[in-house]
Design an enzyme around this catalytic site. Sequence first.
Site, PDB file in Angstrom:
ATOM      1  N   PHE A 153       0.927  -1.194   0.041  1.00 15.90           N
ATOM      2  CA  PHE A 153       0.008   0.121  -0.049  1.00 15.90           C
ATOM      3  C   PHE A 153       1.019   1.133  -0.049  1.00 15.90           C
ATOM      4  O   PHE A 153       1.731   1.396   0.858  1.00 15.90           O
ATOM      5  CB  PHE A 153      -0.929   0.045   1.173  1.00 15.90           C
ATOM      6  CG  PHE A 153      -1.912   1.283   1.173  1.00 15.90           C
ATOM      7  CD1 PHE A 153      -3.090   1.243   0.544  1.00 15.90           C
ATOM      8  CD2 PHE A 153      -1.568   2.431   1.614  1.00 15.90           C
ATOM      9  CE1 PHE A 153      -3.771   2.252   0.324  1.00 15.90           C
ATOM     10  CE2 PHE A 153      -2.441   3.332   1.719  1.00 15.90           C
ATOM     11  CZ  PHE A 153      -3.610   3.308   1.076  1.00 15.90           C
ATOM     12  N   ASP A 238       9.613   2.927   1.738  1.00 14.82           N
ATOM     13  CA  ASP A 238       8.098   3.928   2.138  1.00 14.82           C
ATOM     14  C   ASP A 238       8.069   3.599   3.631  1.00 14.82           C
ATOM     15  O   ASP A 238       7.532   2.616   3.939  1.00 14.82           O
ATOM     16  CB  ASP A 238       7.002   3.159   1.210  1.00 14.82           C
ATOM     17  CG  ASP A 238       5.715   3.944   1.464  1.00 14.82           C
ATOM     18  OD1 ASP A 238       5.598   4.652   2.756  1.00 14.82           O
ATOM     19  OD2 ASP A 238       4.726   3.923   0.794  1.00 14.82           O
ATOM     20  N   LYS A 267       2.882  11.459   7.070  1.00 11.93           N
ATOM     21  CA  LYS A 267       1.908  11.280   8.241  1.00 11.93           C
ATOM     22  C   LYS A 267       2.385  11.874   9.507  1.00 11.93           C
ATOM     23  O   LYS A 267       2.141  13.230   9.728  1.00 11.93           O
ATOM     24  CB  LYS A 267       1.731   9.727   8.277  1.00 11.93           C
ATOM     25  CG  LYS A 267       0.873   9.168   7.153  1.00 11.93           C
ATOM     26  CD  LYS A 267       0.156   7.857   7.621  1.00 11.93           C
ATOM     27  CE  LYS A 267      -0.421   7.126   6.399  1.00 11.93           C
ATOM     28  NZ  LYS A 267      -1.746   7.888   5.859  1.00 11.93           N
TER      29      LYS A 267
END
Length: 414
Positions: A153, A238, A267
Amino acid sequence: MSTDTVTPTDLAPLTEADHIRLAEQHAAANYAPLPVVITSGEGCWLTDVAGNRYLDCLSAYSAVSFGHRNERILAAAREQLERVTLTGRAFHHDQFGPFCAELGALVGKQMALPMNTGAEAVETGIKVARKWGYQVKGVPDGQANIVVAANNFHGRTTTVISFSDDPDARVGFGPYTPGFRAVPFGDAEALAAAIDEHTVAVLLEPIQGEAGVILPPSGYLRRVRELCTERNVLFIADEVQSGLARTGRTLACEHYGVVPDMYLLGKALGGGVVPVSAVLADADVLGVLRPGQHGSTFGGNPLACAVGRAVVGMLATGEYQERARVLGEQLRERLDGLLGHGLTEVRCLGLWAGIDVDPALGTGREVCERLLAHGVLAKDTHGQTLRLGPPLVIEPDELDWAVDALRASLTDLA
């Protein structure tokens, strides 16, 4: 209440049901949120429109890692709001250079390219890797490929969903962007076989978050690093969800003794206040970009940089990494006690856990609904899995209370 027309003065007396009905009637249904309407937050706690309090065990997918309304982060934002919030990258501003330097020092990279969202960071990393492949490695124009992991993802942009195998994210959104090869996560031999002379990068989550906090097999990431070095391929990590103290280290890669060529962060970097992401690499990689080849009006804006600098300053002390490490051990021990009592597997590193619910008991969504009734907010994924990732400021007794609520929720469904 009629929802045919809504004016601002109508909003004050709305009930929880009114808010949910408005959302269902007027917002695109790209999410299926739990039936709760949040109105305020403090630390690890959220309050709904009826005054009920809930322990936040999601942290907005790690974006609120330092708690709601963290005073140090808010102070940096307030100060910057009173000065200047947006200039565009046509000019320098006094927060940009320091932010790039301080973030680079935190993760051990020479250069930073600030963006806004995690997906933008991934897209930027892809562009940089291709540019590096053509300009430095000598791959023929238009022939670059990137190897990725199955069950990944990395966001929901058109390019990113082109190498996703999640049907909800992918089906119905083609045609898809070429240039990607997916291999099983954790299978180093499959990865080695997928790399050829036109491969410019391997893009991986060191820990697969959306897939259910899937930890890599022993030695896997070290082998990925070796293969990338041997084949002259960039290793892109990531760490949008896993990075910035979530797992008990500044970066999840540190647990496995590897240093990628490029980090993708996001984030938590925005402190739960503004979206902030960044691509970090050394000059021999990020130095391939020239003016006009990539950009963002809001990327690296003064407000974002000021907030990001506050976050970097907090992480520089190591306090939050240590909290996540110690409390993560407590979380793992308590969750392990539920194995065989409604849970079939627990995967945990730091304050991040993926737990599989016994299908005979119910789904992850059903457990989340019961947790809501017990005052805890969490999120399911892929049917049977529940993810827990509370703010790093959570206290030990609050963590125990959350696990007790999970035990009660599993008992409710038994």
